[in-house]
Design a protein around this motif. Structure first.
Motif, short mmCIF file in Angstrom:
data_model
loop_
_atom_site.label_atom_id
_atom_site.label_comp_id
_atom_site.label_asym_id
_atom_site.label_seq_id
_atom_site.Cartn_x
_atom_site.Cartn_y
_atom_site.Cartn_z
N ILE A 46 0.82 -1.22 0.00
CA ILE A 46 0.00 0.00 0.00
C ILE A 46 0.85 1.26 0.00
N GLY A 47 2.16 1.12 0.20
CA GLY A 47 3.03 2.28 0.14
C GLY A 47 3.00 3.10 1.42
N ALA A 48 3.75 4.17 1.41
CA ALA A 48 3.85 5.04 2.59
C ALA A 48 2.68 6.01 2.63
N ALA A 49 2.40 6.52 3.82
CA ALA A 49 1.29 7.47 3.98
C ALA A 49 1.54 8.73 3.17
N SER A 50 2.82 9.10 3.00
CA SER A 50 3.13 10.30 2.21
C SER A 50 2.75 10.13 0.75
N ARG A 51 2.55 8.86 0.33
CA ARG A 51 2.15 8.61 -1.05
C ARG A 51 0.66 8.30 -1.16
N GLY A 52 -0.09 8.63 -0.13
CA GLY A 52 -1.54 8.49 -0.20
C GLY A 52 -2.11 7.29 0.52
N ALA A 53 -1.26 6.43 1.12
CA ALA A 53 -1.76 5.27 1.83
C ALA A 53 -2.28 5.68 3.20
N ARG A 54 -3.38 5.09 3.62
CA ARG A 54 -3.97 5.40 4.91
C ARG A 54 -3.48 4.42 5.97
N VAL A 55 -3.28 4.91 7.16
CA VAL A 55 -2.79 4.10 8.27
C VAL A 55 -3.72 4.29 9.47
N GLY A 56 -4.24 3.19 9.99
CA GLY A 56 -5.03 3.23 11.22
C GLY A 56 -6.40 3.85 11.10
N THR A 57 -6.95 3.96 9.89
CA THR A 57 -8.23 4.66 9.72
C THR A 57 -9.45 3.73 9.73
N ALA A 58 -9.24 2.41 9.66
CA ALA A 58 -10.39 1.49 9.59
C ALA A 58 -10.16 0.27 10.48
N PRO A 59 -9.99 0.45 11.79
CA PRO A 59 -9.70 -0.70 12.66
C PRO A 59 -10.87 -1.66 12.84
N LEU A 60 -12.09 -1.23 12.49
CA LEU A 60 -13.23 -2.15 12.56
C LEU A 60 -13.34 -3.01 11.30
N ARG A 61 -12.54 -2.68 10.29
CA ARG A 61 -12.62 -3.41 9.02
C ARG A 61 -11.32 -4.09 8.60
N ARG A 62 -10.19 -3.64 9.16
CA ARG A 62 -8.90 -4.21 8.74
C ARG A 62 -8.04 -4.53 9.97
N TYR A 63 -7.54 -5.73 10.02
CA TYR A 63 -6.69 -6.18 11.13
C TYR A 63 -5.45 -5.31 11.26
N VAL A 64 -4.79 -5.00 10.15
CA VAL A 64 -3.54 -4.26 10.21
C VAL A 64 -3.77 -2.84 10.74
N ASP A 65 -4.95 -2.27 10.52
CA ASP A 65 -5.26 -0.94 11.07
C ASP A 65 -5.45 -1.00 12.58
N GLY A 66 -5.98 -2.12 13.08
CA GLY A 66 -6.08 -2.28 14.53
C GLY A 66 -4.72 -2.32 15.19
N LEU A 67 -3.76 -2.99 14.54
CA LEU A 67 -2.40 -3.03 15.08
C LEU A 67 -1.71 -1.67 14.95
N ALA A 68 -2.00 -0.94 13.87
CA ALA A 68 -1.43 0.41 13.72
C ALA A 68 -1.92 1.32 14.84
N GLN A 69 -3.19 1.19 15.20
CA GLN A 69 -3.72 1.98 16.31
C GLN A 69 -3.06 1.56 17.62
N ARG A 70 -2.87 0.27 17.81
CA ARG A 70 -2.20 -0.21 19.02
C ARG A 70 -0.78 0.35 19.12
N GLN A 71 -0.08 0.40 17.98
CA GLN A 71 1.28 0.94 17.97
C GLN A 71 1.28 2.43 18.32
N ALA A 72 0.30 3.15 17.82
CA ALA A 72 0.20 4.59 18.12
C ALA A 72 -0.07 4.83 19.60
#
Length: 592
Positions: free
Chosen positions: A440-466
């Motif tokens: 998905i690339g870096a956030a600076s290139r338009g990729a979203r991080v941690g915006t859909a933790p109810l729909r994507r497992y990796v976003d839940g972990l990104a929120q946990r990291q934050a």
């Protein structure tokens, strides 16, 4: 290898080869060559795996799954897709069904149908039958989750109910003491005095994001009135109860984390309904509440201070927060409010109109700067415009558009882009790795991080990291190897869904399948060719994938044989029809 041969069926033992036999002092000596191990060919392997699928996935009395191999996970995912209305089942055609799925169902003496797949999933414990209370409430006899996961979801609900009760007692005590409510329960910032607006699709089941504004002056942070007096607040539902293990939530946390890892992401492309990341009863208790039911709206909030004249991002940060009950809006209603003058807006939406106008004005100035300075942002905007153009051309006049970008859509898109960029920047500054899906690339290139933790497992972990790295909550930050494993898990979950036919038979709101729309469009195109000649050129738009083009005016999708690989998506070209079979939905064209 011996263990794998026994449970996985991927290898077999080869016979030893006799070399020689001699006598040595009347004792026979036999020399043999070890035959070693041989990998089975793919056809034999799939049948072998399927025959052992049921034995490997026996369910014990506690409802826990038995040993699961990678092959089992793939077969189980295929069975789930079939159970939810995969195309091969709807068309009563099993010729394209995977061999191991066929063999698995036949080994259990079950039909190759959605009902057969559901029964198989219940037998192996992947799905479970609802209890009586759930049947009355949900009008459903089967849950697409194991009993272990459903029980863990009930523990989550009980935990959240206790938390809600504790908060109500805390608020009463605060009011009685006359204390400052901004220093809030659970070490969160209390934002319940600010209107929070959730803009989402019509009929959405779980709301996971909301927007607010806050006067910069009340924060105590440095403010420049010539830039702006407002901070933008973007709230994402807090799922730390699942991904941050503690003594209070260990009854359910690890089980639900593993369940979300297995599924990877929610699927909405199945004809008989969605397959969510987690059981709906769990997602409902984590989602943002709009009904004043007493549930706490706990969020992970990004605040951003933007110069609304230049669009420059001046300052930003993160905080654990509590927000008010959200004001639910659809994309259409948000667009209507933004387009209506303040004098004509109803009294009910006066405050909502003010918040949306200010948020929209500031976020669009930021987007404008992004488009002028960031090449990735320009490319993404171009892709979205082309996607909208293609969608408008691939529908009939009576059909509702599947992809739109009205004011409401643009508002939410920009807000989530800003959230991802700020969160990634904060994590990079803290020098911790960022869990993200591969590719998905870096956030600076338009990729979203941690915006859909109810729909994507990796976003839940990104929120946990934050929360861990930036808010000192939830334990130690994830290591680089743990983030890599999260990325690999997301990739595995995605790969398990490849070549599944369900999305092709997904029915739109008008009740017509995509195949039906394609056949209807091809019949119109055939009528046009009958009138003007088969060799007459027609206008088409390059779809940008798999050499596909969309025929303008009718919306038919076809393969272009001589399309050059570097043709820009959205470009209009002229083509000549070579093969058209409306009954099969087949269209082959050549660029003129």
């Amino acid at each position: 290898l011996a263990k794998d041969s026994k449970i996985g069926g991927r290898f077999k033992r080869c016979s030893c080869l006799f070399i020689s036999g001699v006598k040595n002092n009347d004792d026979p000596v036999i020399s043999v060559l070890d035959g070693g191990w041989l990998a089975l060919d793919s056809g034999t392997r799939t049948i072998t795996e399927a025959k052992r699928f049921l034995d490997r996935n026996a369910v014990d009395k506690t409802g826990s799954l038995g040993l699961i191999t990678d092959a089992d996970e793939r077969i189980a995912n295929r069975l789930e897709s079939l159970a939810m209305g995969e195309e091969v089942a709807l068309n009563n055609d099993t010729t394209d069904m995977e061999l191991d799925v066929k063999a698995s169902l036949r080994a259990m003496s079950l039909p190759l149908t959605p009902e057969g797949a559901k029964t198989a999933l219940i037998r192996i414990g992947r799905w479970s039958e609802s209890d009586r209370a759930q049947k009355r409430e949900n009008n459903a006899a089967i849950e697409p989750w194991s009993r272990e996961i459903m029980n863990a979801s009930k523990h989550l609900i009980s935990y959240r109910e206790k938390l809600n009760a504790n908060y109500q007692d805390y608020v009463k005590q605060k009011f009685q003491d006359g204390s400052d409510r901004t220093k809030c329960f659970d070490d969160r910032v209390d934002l319940t005095a600010l209107p929070a607006i959730c803009v989402d699709a019509k009929g959405v089941s779980f709301r996971d994001d909301a927007l607010s504004i806050r006067p910069r002056s009340v924060t105590g942070r440095k403010m420049n009135a010539s830039q702006s007096k407002w901070e933008l607040l973007i709230h994402i539902a807090d799922v730390s109860d699942i991904y941050c293990v503690s003594n209070e939530n260990q009854l359910f946390s690890e089980i639900l984390t593993d369940a979300s890892r297995r599924r990877g992401f929610s699927r909405y492309d199945l004809p008989l309904g969605p397959l969510h990341l987690l059981p709906p009863i769990a997602l409902q208790t984590l989602a943002l509440d709009a009904k004043h039911t007493g549930n706490l709206n706990r969020c992970v909030t990004i605040w951003a201070y933007i110069d609304e004249f230049s669009g420059k991002l001046v300052d930003f940060g993160i905080e654990r927060s509590l927000i008010a009950k959200v004001v639910p809006l659809t994309f259409d209603s948000a667009t209507k409010i933004l387009s209506t003058s303040p004098e004509d807006i109803s009294h009910e939406y006066k405050n909502t109109k003010m918040v949306l106008d200010i948020f929209n004005r500031i976020i669009l100035s930021w987007q404008s700067l992004q488009l002028s300075t960031n090449e990735a942002a320009r490319e993404r905007e171009s892709r979205l415009k082309v996607k909208e153009l293609i969608d408008s051309e691939s529908k009939n006049a009576s059909q509702k558009r599947r992809f739109e970008r009205r004011k409401g859509h643009v508002l939410v898109d920009c807000a989530l882009d800003l959230y991802g960029i700020c969160l990634s920047a904060l994590l990079r500054k803290a020098e911790v790795p960022i869990p993200r899906a591969a590719g998905i690339g870096a956030a600076s290139r338009g990729a979203r991080v941690g915006t859909a933790p109810l729909r994507r497992y990796v976003d839940g972990l990104a929120q946990r990291q934050a929360l861990s790295a930036l808010c000192s909550f939830g334990g130690k930050p994830l290591s680089k190897s743990e983030c890599i494993e999260a990325s690999q898990s997301a990739s595995r979950a995605k790969n398990l869904q490849t070549n599944v036919y369900a999305s092709k038979s997904f029915r739109q709101n008008d009740g017509i399948s995509r195949e039906g729309k394609q056949r209807s469009a091809l019949r119109k195109l055939s009528g046009h060719l009958a009138s003007f000649g088969k060799a007459s050129p027609v206008r088409a738009i390059v779809a940008g994938k798999n050499s596909e083009v969309v025929i303008k005016g009718v919306g038919a999708i076809g393969k272009c044989q001589n399309l050059v690989g570097n043709e820009k998506r959205g470009k209009e070209i002229k083509v000549v029809v070579k093969t058209i079979v409306p009954e099969k939905g087949l269209l082959i064209v050549q660029k003129k």
